[in-house]
Scaffold this motif. Sequence first.
Motif, PDB file in Angstrom:
ATOM      1  N   UNK A   1      94.087  45.530  42.077  1.00 38.22           N
ATOM      2  CA  UNK A   1      93.795  46.966  41.971  1.00 38.22           C
ATOM      3  C   UNK A   1      95.065  47.729  41.596  1.00 38.22           C
ATOM      4  N   UNK A   2      95.917  47.084  40.807  1.00 43.28           N
ATOM      5  CA  UNK A   2      97.161  47.738  40.409  1.00 43.28           C
ATOM      6  C   UNK A   2      96.906  49.022  39.635  1.00 43.28           C
ATOM      7  N   UNK A   3      95.718  49.170  39.040  1.00 46.93           N
ATOM      8  CA  UNK A   3      95.409  50.366  38.255  1.00 46.93           C
ATOM      9  C   UNK A   3      95.235  51.610  39.109  1.00 46.93           C
ATOM     10  N   UNK A   4      95.115  51.456  40.425  1.00 42.21           N
ATOM     11  CA  UNK A   4      94.866  52.616  41.286  1.00 42.21           C
ATOM     12  C   UNK A   4      95.853  52.717  42.446  1.00 42.21           C
ATOM     13  N   UNK A   5      96.889  51.907  42.450  1.00 35.04           N
ATOM     14  CA  UNK A   5      97.843  51.867  43.555  1.00 35.04           C
ATOM     15  C   UNK A   5      99.156  52.524  43.153  1.00 35.04           C
ATOM     16  N   UNK A   6      99.601  53.471  43.957  1.00 38.22           N
ATOM     17  CA  UNK A   6     100.936  54.052  43.803  1.00 38.22           C
ATOM     18  C   UNK A   6     101.933  53.122  44.482  1.00 38.22           C
ATOM     19  N   UNK A   7     102.933  52.683  43.746  1.00 43.83           N
ATOM     20  CA  UNK A   7     103.894  51.708  44.248  1.00 43.83           C
ATOM     21  C   UNK A   7     105.211  51.905  43.517  1.00 43.83           C
ATOM     22  N   UNK A   8     106.259  51.150  43.893  1.00 42.43           N
ATOM     23  CA  UNK A   8     107.500  51.240  43.121  1.00 42.43           C
ATOM     24  C   UNK A   8     107.303  50.943  41.639  1.00 42.43           C
ATOM     25  N   UNK A   9     106.305  50.130  41.305  1.00 48.92           N
ATOM     26  CA  UNK A   9     106.033  49.794  39.907  1.00 48.92           C
ATOM     27  C   UNK A   9     105.583  51.008  39.113  1.00 48.92           C
ATOM     28  N   UNK A  10     104.881  51.938  39.755  1.00 52.00           N
ATOM     29  CA  UNK A  10     104.369  53.129  39.073  1.00 52.00           C
ATOM     30  C   UNK A  10     105.216  54.358  39.345  1.00 52.00           C
ATOM     31  N   UNK A  11     106.429  54.162  39.857  1.00 49.64           N
ATOM     32  CA  UNK A  11     107.307  55.287  40.139  1.00 49.64           C
ATOM     33  C   UNK A  11     107.153  55.858  41.528  1.00 49.64           C
ATOM     34  N   UNK A  12     106.404  55.187  42.369  1.00 50.83           N
ATOM     35  CA  UNK A  12     106.223  55.649  43.744  1.00 50.83           C
ATOM     36  C   UNK A  12     107.387  55.262  44.630  1.00 50.83           C
ATOM     37  N   UNK A  13     107.273  55.610  45.893  1.00 48.87           N
ATOM     38  CA  UNK A  13     108.319  55.301  46.846  1.00 48.87           C
ATOM     39  C   UNK A  13     108.368  53.831  47.197  1.00 48.87           C
TER      40      UNK A  13
END
Length: 431
Positions: free
Chosen positions: A99-111
């Motif tokens: 579900x990487x398409x909907x997860x905020x993570x370091x990969x998407x610029x998240x914390x």
Amino acid sequence: MMIKALNTNKPWVWIVILLSALTLVGMTVFTLAANRRPAFAQDNIDMPQINLTQIASGLDRPVHITHADDGSGRLFIVEQHGQVTILDDESTAGPFLDITDRVQSPLTGGGNEEGLLSLAFPPGFDDKGYFYVYYTMLDGDNVLARFSLTENPNQADPASEEQILVFPHPQYNNHNGGQLAFGPDGYLYIGTGDGGGGGDPLGNAQDPSSLNGKLLRIDVEKVFTTKDPLGWFDPYNERTHCMLQKSYDQAYATPGDNPFIDNPAYRPEIWAIGLRNPWRFSFDRESGDLFIADVGQNRWEEINFQPADSSGGQNYGWNIMEGEECYGLGSCETEGLTLPVFVYPIFSSPECSITGGHVYRGQAIPALDGIYIYGDFCSGSIWGLAQDDDAWGTGLLASTDYRISAFGEDQAGEVYVADMTGGAVYRIDQP
């Protein structure tokens, strides 16, 4: 160089001497107090030797390890960016959920603390075919969601998501908590962070109307098909705080014996309050006792203990206290608080952040039976904690260079360790 002697016949000289002495004594006392550990937390227990055997590599920031209790022998490894990988017979069987398409993570610029954080299989998963995850959404809020399997038991359907409960997290990107675990009572327990920022600036941990900074206990397994205004579940009763998204069978309910169920000042889902960022908690599979490892602010990491016969309602102290100390300047009121059973310092040590583990109940190392295994993310140290009557003690199990992000159990009770930056998982074995 000659130093002129003080004239001690002058009163002001004695005042200066007295103030200097008091300052020196005060600094000494403060230093001793700052560097001591509570008397009940003694580093004097001999622990058995262990080996760490690598069983998986090439993972992307593993943060959680668990099993389905279905007899399959599979391990499920949660990777922070949004994937769950199956480890089957010590070989990866590919992605179980993506579900990487909907997860905020370091990969998407998240914390650094956001992402897919936990996974829990309900009792009887083998017949039910669905499970629960906790993750950070792209808007920064955290969510408890349910997913179902496809016809392939090694693959879940990303399109089957049902959002059960959303935790608003609007301002900061740290302190997300994220642990899910079904307790011995069959209810789902959820550990939430205080909402982030240094010192809990939003005041969530001690706020009874907030779900952040808490341990929650809800019923996600009871299926509701009809409105029941006379029963203990009423979709129009705000005390249930149900998220009725599509139909009643997607709702959760609040167990009737939750400690604050009859207190309108509290959210009824709350089982315990006063947590900063519980990373992680676990139930002893034999005794039912609960261990909560709570990450500290600047000075102390702590382990909280809740016996199996507890009826909940504990206040673990944050942000009134950090460890056994009052947080901030001055004194604080400690009445009614439940203090940790163990703390260790982070203000002058290589340690920085506790990673909670499990009470060992496997067969490979009999000498470890009943010992709670935990570690530190920065130092890579792995310790054991044990209770002898009313005293708790700890001892070193292993020194590693891993960034320890998680411990996990398989169905047989053997314990595993995740190295986040190394992308590997290790099993604890006999030397």
